[in-house]
Design an enzyme around this catalytic site. Structure first.
Site, PDB file in Angstrom:
ATOM      1  CD  GLN A 146      -2.826  -1.128   2.189  1.00  0.00           C
ATOM      2  OE1 GLN A 146      -2.492  -2.122   3.232  1.00  0.00           O
ATOM      3  NE2 GLN A 146      -3.816  -0.519   2.175  1.00  0.00           N
ATOM      4  NE  ARG A 186      -0.329  -4.799  11.724  1.00  0.00           N
ATOM      5  CZ  ARG A 186      -1.485  -5.012  11.364  1.00  0.00           C
ATOM      6  NH1 ARG A 186      -2.317  -3.635  10.900  1.00  0.00           N
ATOM      7  NH2 ARG A 186      -1.513  -5.906  10.418  1.00  0.00           N
ATOM      8  CG  HIS A 230      -1.170  -6.186   5.140  1.00  0.00           C
ATOM      9  ND1 HIS A 230      -1.099  -5.397   6.448  1.00  0.00           N
ATOM     10  CD2 HIS A 230      -1.937  -5.211   4.580  1.00  0.00           C
ATOM     11  CE1 HIS A 230      -2.360  -4.989   6.175  1.00  0.00           C
ATOM     12  NE2 HIS A 230      -2.833  -5.228   5.834  1.00  0.00           N
ATOM     13  CD  GLU A 279      -7.828  -7.366   8.001  1.00  0.00           C
ATOM     14  OE1 GLU A 279      -8.062  -6.458   6.911  1.00  0.00           O
ATOM     15  OE2 GLU A 279      -8.383  -5.864   8.566  1.00  0.00           O
ATOM     16  CG  ASN A 294      -6.508  -4.853  12.203  1.00  0.00           C
ATOM     17  OD1 ASN A 294      -6.305  -4.798  12.829  1.00  0.00           O
ATOM     18  ND2 ASN A 294      -6.236  -5.281  10.768  1.00  0.00           N
ATOM     19  CE1 TYR A 298      -9.479   0.716   9.856  1.00  0.00           C
ATOM     20  CE2 TYR A 298     -10.015  -1.621   9.320  1.00  0.00           C
ATOM     21  CZ  TYR A 298      -9.083  -0.672   9.175  1.00  0.00           C
ATOM     22  OH  TYR A 298      -7.791  -0.052   9.376  1.00  0.00           O
ATOM     23  CD  GLU A 351      -5.451  -2.328   9.258  1.00  0.00           C
ATOM     24  OE1 GLU A 351      -6.612  -2.354   8.696  1.00  0.00           O
ATOM     25  OE2 GLU A 351      -4.609  -3.627   9.114  1.00  0.00           O
ATOM     26  CD1 TRP A 390      -6.067   2.110   7.729  1.00  0.00           C
ATOM     27  CD2 TRP A 390      -4.208   0.713   7.875  1.00  0.00           C
ATOM     28  NE1 TRP A 390      -6.022   1.945   6.475  1.00  0.00           N
ATOM     29  CE2 TRP A 390      -4.447   0.567   6.501  1.00  0.00           C
ATOM     30  CE3 TRP A 390      -3.302   0.435   8.632  1.00  0.00           C
ATOM     31  CZ2 TRP A 390      -3.296  -0.110   5.576  1.00  0.00           C
ATOM     32  CZ3 TRP A 390      -2.523  -0.523   7.516  1.00  0.00           C
ATOM     33  CH2 TRP A 390      -2.655  -1.015   6.256  1.00  0.00           C
ATOM     34  CD  GLU A 415      -8.173   0.882   1.867  1.00  0.00           C
ATOM     35  OE1 GLU A 415      -7.144   0.804   2.705  1.00  0.00           O
ATOM     36  OE2 GLU A 415      -8.939  -0.349   2.201  1.00  0.00           O
ATOM     37  CD1 TRP A 416      -6.240  -2.997   0.501  1.00  0.00           C
ATOM     38  CD2 TRP A 416      -4.542  -4.090  -0.614  1.00  0.00           C
ATOM     39  NE1 TRP A 416      -5.602  -3.330   1.515  1.00  0.00           N
ATOM     40  CE2 TRP A 416      -4.594  -3.843   1.064  1.00  0.00           C
ATOM     41  CE3 TRP A 416      -4.082  -4.470  -1.238  1.00  0.00           C
ATOM     42  CZ2 TRP A 416      -3.333  -4.467   1.419  1.00  0.00           C
ATOM     43  CZ3 TRP A 416      -2.932  -4.785  -1.105  1.00  0.00           C
ATOM     44  CH2 TRP A 416      -2.044  -4.839   0.082  1.00  0.00           C
TER      45      TRP A 416
HETATM   46  O1  LGS Z   1      -6.564  -0.480   3.689  1.00  0.00           O
HETATM   47  C1  LGS Z   1      -6.951  -1.406   4.526  1.00  0.00           C
HETATM   48  C2  LGS Z   1      -8.048  -0.668   5.798  1.00  0.00           C
HETATM   49  C3  LGS Z   1      -8.637  -0.017   5.674  1.00  0.00           C
HETATM   50  O2  LGS Z   1      -9.851  -0.434   5.899  1.00  0.00           O
HETATM   51  C4  LGS Z   1      -6.235  -2.796   5.521  1.00  0.00           C
HETATM   52  O3  LGS Z   1      -4.530  -2.579   4.587  1.00  0.00           O
HETATM   53  C5  LGS Z   1      -6.779  -3.992   5.995  1.00  0.00           C
HETATM   54  O4  LGS Z   1      -5.746  -4.805   6.740  1.00  0.00           O
HETATM   55  C6  LGS Z   1      -8.158  -4.001   5.837  1.00  0.00           C
HETATM   56  O5  LGS Z   1      -9.113  -4.450   6.266  1.00  0.00           O
HETATM   57  N1  LGS Z   1      -8.686  -2.130   6.123  1.00  0.00           N
HETATM   58  C7  LGS Z   1     -10.246  -2.283   6.356  1.00  0.00           C
HETATM   59  N2  LGS Z   1     -10.754  -2.843   7.035  1.00  0.00           N
HETATM   60  C8  LGS Z   1     -11.995  -2.900   6.989  1.00  0.00           C
HETATM   61  C9  LGS Z   1     -12.923  -3.990   6.684  1.00  0.00           C
HETATM   62  C10 LGS Z   1     -14.445  -3.233   7.128  1.00  0.00           C
HETATM   63  C11 LGS Z   1     -16.089  -4.105   5.893  1.00  0.00           C
HETATM   64  C12 LGS Z   1     -16.481  -3.842   6.517  1.00  0.00           C
HETATM   65  C13 LGS Z   1     -17.440  -4.573   5.838  1.00  0.00           C
HETATM   66  C14 LGS Z   1     -19.062  -3.627   5.507  1.00  0.00           C
HETATM   67  C15 LGS Z   1     -19.962  -3.879   6.117  1.00  0.00           C
END
Ligand code: LGS
Length: 443
Positions: free
Chosen positions: A28, A83, A126, A171, A297, A299, A353, A399, A406-407
């Site tokens: 990233q 990290r 990662h 993850e 992690n 969110y 995160e 994070w 952002e993927w």
């Molecule tokens: O940038 C990524 C962050 C941002 O949001 C990071 O590389 C990952 O490790 C991580 O997955 N990250 C991330 N995850 C949020 C996942 C939330 C999924 C919500 C699903 C919708 C209901």
């Protein structure tokens, strides 16, 4: 509204030994593609209609060339820890040996962090799987778990005292489900018959790596980073409650239960045979290797209703939401930590995160991201609530250090507490970064 981040005066999170950090991941931020092997995300980005803005990780934040300035930046925020992740295709050759140039790159970073007394939390995986391993089946191939063990073994022998904590995987849910079941992440494979197979090989890789870390690096904290999206029923109806519980087992418990209980959730036996993982004798014991910490992690949460065709249906979340559409619901963070602590015999937890994508605007060199400050304020206090309810949380990582790739969203979504101008690569600390710094330094 507050521009400051505050915690109750008696909070354990105000003690000097609570670890505050910022987090990033190699693909990233690094760029520097020419000096490593190709990985699955390079290939995925080159595939049409995979990344929202059609971008890739070739340049990213150019951290490969700017790492010294970036460590100065990290240091200026006053954090205790950083990290970062190691790019497997940068440090291991196609024949499975160390790539000395790649190793030297990370050695310099780790030495610099050490000289500034910043604890290095190193993630080994990662998501940037070397493409040549994907060509042999990637995480659907059991052999990949042994390739990962080889990588973990070689690297943990050379880094030594420079590392404070290792995470095997970041993850595994995302790698398995997004990468091999719904195909929204690399390598973009779609099919219900693949997700749980990939997940099992990832967890096996974790267990095999834990064995070598325990041997080569007994003085570091060795563990894993899992993501959780707590599942809530839309209504109090039994059908909705059952739907949410199934989703929770499928998305969340699937990845933690094997680590602590040595078995998958009960729903395993209800899955069609074709969707079940290939579990060999002894695998579950390897996976359940003891850990020094658990990285969590968080969110957002997700809401489910019962569905006639599938086990569950995820419904659109209510407001308020972040720029990426995820609901802001800090209460789920507290409830998650408390419930994990009830269900499992947890080692110390680090929040590895937490953060938010917001529609940042830089005006006259200032990013006034009040919305992100509010998000951090609510979520730091949610962690504190969990601590008060008996959960042992030893640290918290924002994070992310800076906006980055952002993927599948490309560069459109900004998670940084530092703003990145991708044209000039100039970094600007946002109001949230300044508030985080004040919280840490005023403890
Ligand atoms: O940038 C990524 C962050 C941002 O949001 C990071 O590389 C990952 O490790 C991580 O997955 N990250 C991330 N995850 C949020 C996942 C939330 C999924 C919500 C699903 C919708 C209901």
């Amino acid at each position: 509204m507050t521009v400051k981040l505050t915690l109750p005066t008696q909070s354990k999170m105000l003690s000097k030994d609570f670890v505050y950090g910022v987090a990033t991941a190699s693909f990233q931020i690094e760029g520097g593609k020419a000096s490593r092997l190709p990985c699955i995300w390079d290939t995925f980005c080159d595939t049409p209609n995979t990344i929202a803005d059609g971008s890739n990780g070739e340049m990213a934040c150019d951290h490969f060339n700017r790492w010294q300035d970036d460590i100065e930046l990290i240091d200026s925020i006053g954090v205790d820890a950083y990290r970062l992740s190691i790019s497997w295709p940068r440090v291991i050759t196609e024949s499975g040996e160390l790539n000395q140039e790649g190793v030297a790159y990370y050695m310099n970073i780790l030495d610099t962090l050490k000289s500034k007394r910043i604890k290095a939390f190193v993630t080994l995986y990662h998501w940037d799987l070397p493409q040549h391993l994907e060509d042999k089946g990637g995480w659907l191939n059991r052999e990949t778990a042994y390739e990962f063990r080889n990588y973990a073994n070689l690297i943990s022998k050379v880094f030594g005292h420079r590392v404070h904590a290792y995470a095997t995987l970041n993850e595994p849910f995302c790698s398995a489900f997004l990468g091999y079941e719904v195909g929204t992440h690399a390598p973009g494979i779609i099919g219900k018959e693949f997700g749980k197979k990939a997940a099992h090989h990832l967890l096996l890789a974790h267990g095999l790596a834990m064995e070598v870390l325990a041997k080569n690096s007994p003085n570091t904290l060795n563990g894993i980073v899992l993501n959780f999206t707590p599942c809530y029923p839309e209504s109090e109806s039994l059908a909705d409650i059952i739907a949410a519980a199934f989703a929770d087992d499928y998305f969340n418990q699937w990845y933690i239960k094997p680590l602590f209980d040595g078995k998958y959730p009960e729903i395993l036996s209800t899955l069609p045979a074709a969707q079940q993982p290939d579990i060999h004798e002894g695998d579950m014991a390897i996976i359940a290797h003891s850990m020094d910490y658990l990285g969590v992690n968080f969110y957002t949460r997700a809401i489910y209703r019962a569905d006639v065709d599938e086990h569950f249906l995820q419904i659109d979340p209510p407001e308020p939401r972040t720029d990426i559409g995820w609901e802001i619901y800090p209460k789920a963070f507290t409830e998650l930590l408390v419930s994990l602590n009830e269900k499992y015999r947890l080692p110390p937890v680090y929040i590895t995160e937490n953060g938010a994508a917001m529609a940042d605007k830089i005006i006259d060199g200032v990013v006034n991201d009040q919305d992100r400050v509010d998000y951090y304020q609510q979520h730091l206090n949610a962690v504190n609530d969990a601590i008060e309810q008996g959960v042992k949380v030893d640290g918290y990582f924002a994070w992310s250090l800076m906006d980055n790739f952002e993927w599948a969203e490309g560069y459109l979504k900004r998670f940084g507490i530092v703003y990145v101008d991708y044209e000039t690569q100039v970094r600007t600390i946002k109001a949230s970064g300044l508030a985080y710094k004040a919280l840490i330094t005023n403890r």
